[in-house]
Enzyme design. Structure first.
Site, short mmCIF file in Angstrom:
data_model
loop_
_atom_site.label_atom_id
_atom_site.label_comp_id
_atom_site.label_asym_id
_atom_site.label_seq_id
_atom_site.Cartn_x
_atom_site.Cartn_y
_atom_site.Cartn_z
N CYS A 6 0.82 -1.20 0.00
CA CYS A 6 0.00 0.00 0.00
C CYS A 6 0.86 1.26 0.00
O CYS A 6 2.00 1.26 0.47
CB CYS A 6 -0.90 0.00 1.23
N ASP A 125 -5.16 -3.84 11.71
CA ASP A 125 -3.99 -2.97 11.76
C ASP A 125 -3.79 -2.52 13.21
O ASP A 125 -4.65 -2.70 14.07
CB ASP A 125 -4.22 -1.75 10.85
#
Length: 202
Positions: A6, A125
């Protein structure tokens, strides 16, 4: 092991990384992130990708009009929501979506999986106050070792040195890395990516 990287900000960098065989790239449409890309740059990156790489757009509490604007310009395959978006807000675009959760010990991940049952997956996360991903911070991966109805994508503190251990602990559907394979914010180190892929697939 499926791998998403990402936070690309450069078309050639994204192409080189994708040619190594990663499954997805993430583009950050959150203007408080150092990896934020404007629509024009995002389109340039997407157009540089080889076939069969999933194009993910990351949003944080964005207005629906802004997301619609991005979708009109950039051919995204998947949306990734990192803020406080409701299940209805996430699913209104008719595009597969991932809901990111910033994990704390108090969070009931199975309940979140039920609430966001329309998602393609849950991304777990690290929680860091005021920040929405890309921090490089690790969380207790034991919290991610659950039997959820949705595929689990593990993020947070992953790098070539930690990814193999994380996968052994959690056995996720996929892993997602950003800062852990960078040379500077927004620019990925191709050698680190090679090492990351190798370690993720041991």
């Amino acid at each position: 092991m499926r791998i998403k990287i990402c936070g690309f900000t450069n078309a050639q960098n994204a192409r080189e990384a994708s040619l190594l065989g990663i499954d997805a790239i993430g583009l950050v449409f959150y203007d408080k992130s150092p990896r934020f890309v404007e629509v024009e740059k995002a389109l340039e990156i997407v157009n540089a990708l080889p076939p069969f790489v999933n194009r993910v757009g990351l949003f944080v509490n964005a207005n629906s009009s802004f997301i619609d604007e991005v979708l009109c310009e950039v051919p995204l395959d998947t949306l990734q929501f990192h803020g406080d978006e409701s299940p209805t807000e996430c699913s209104q675009y008719g595009i597969p979506f991932i809901k990111a959760l910033r994990v704390t010990t108090e969070m009931d991940i199975n309940k979140m999986a039920s609430d966001y049952h329309q998602a393609s997956g849950l991304l777990l996360d690290a929680f860091h106050k005021g920040e929405y991903g890309g921090t490089g911070k690790k969380f207790d991966w034991g919290l991610a070792k659950i039997e959820a109805d949705l595929p689990i994508i593990l993020a947070g503190g992953l790098n070539p040195e930690t990814v193999n251990d994380a996968i052994k602990q959690v056995n996720p559907y996929a892993v997602d890395v950003s800062s852990g394979v960078e040379s500077i914010k927004g620019i990925k180190d191709i050698n680190k990516i090679k090492h990351f892929i190798q370690q993720a697939n041991l």
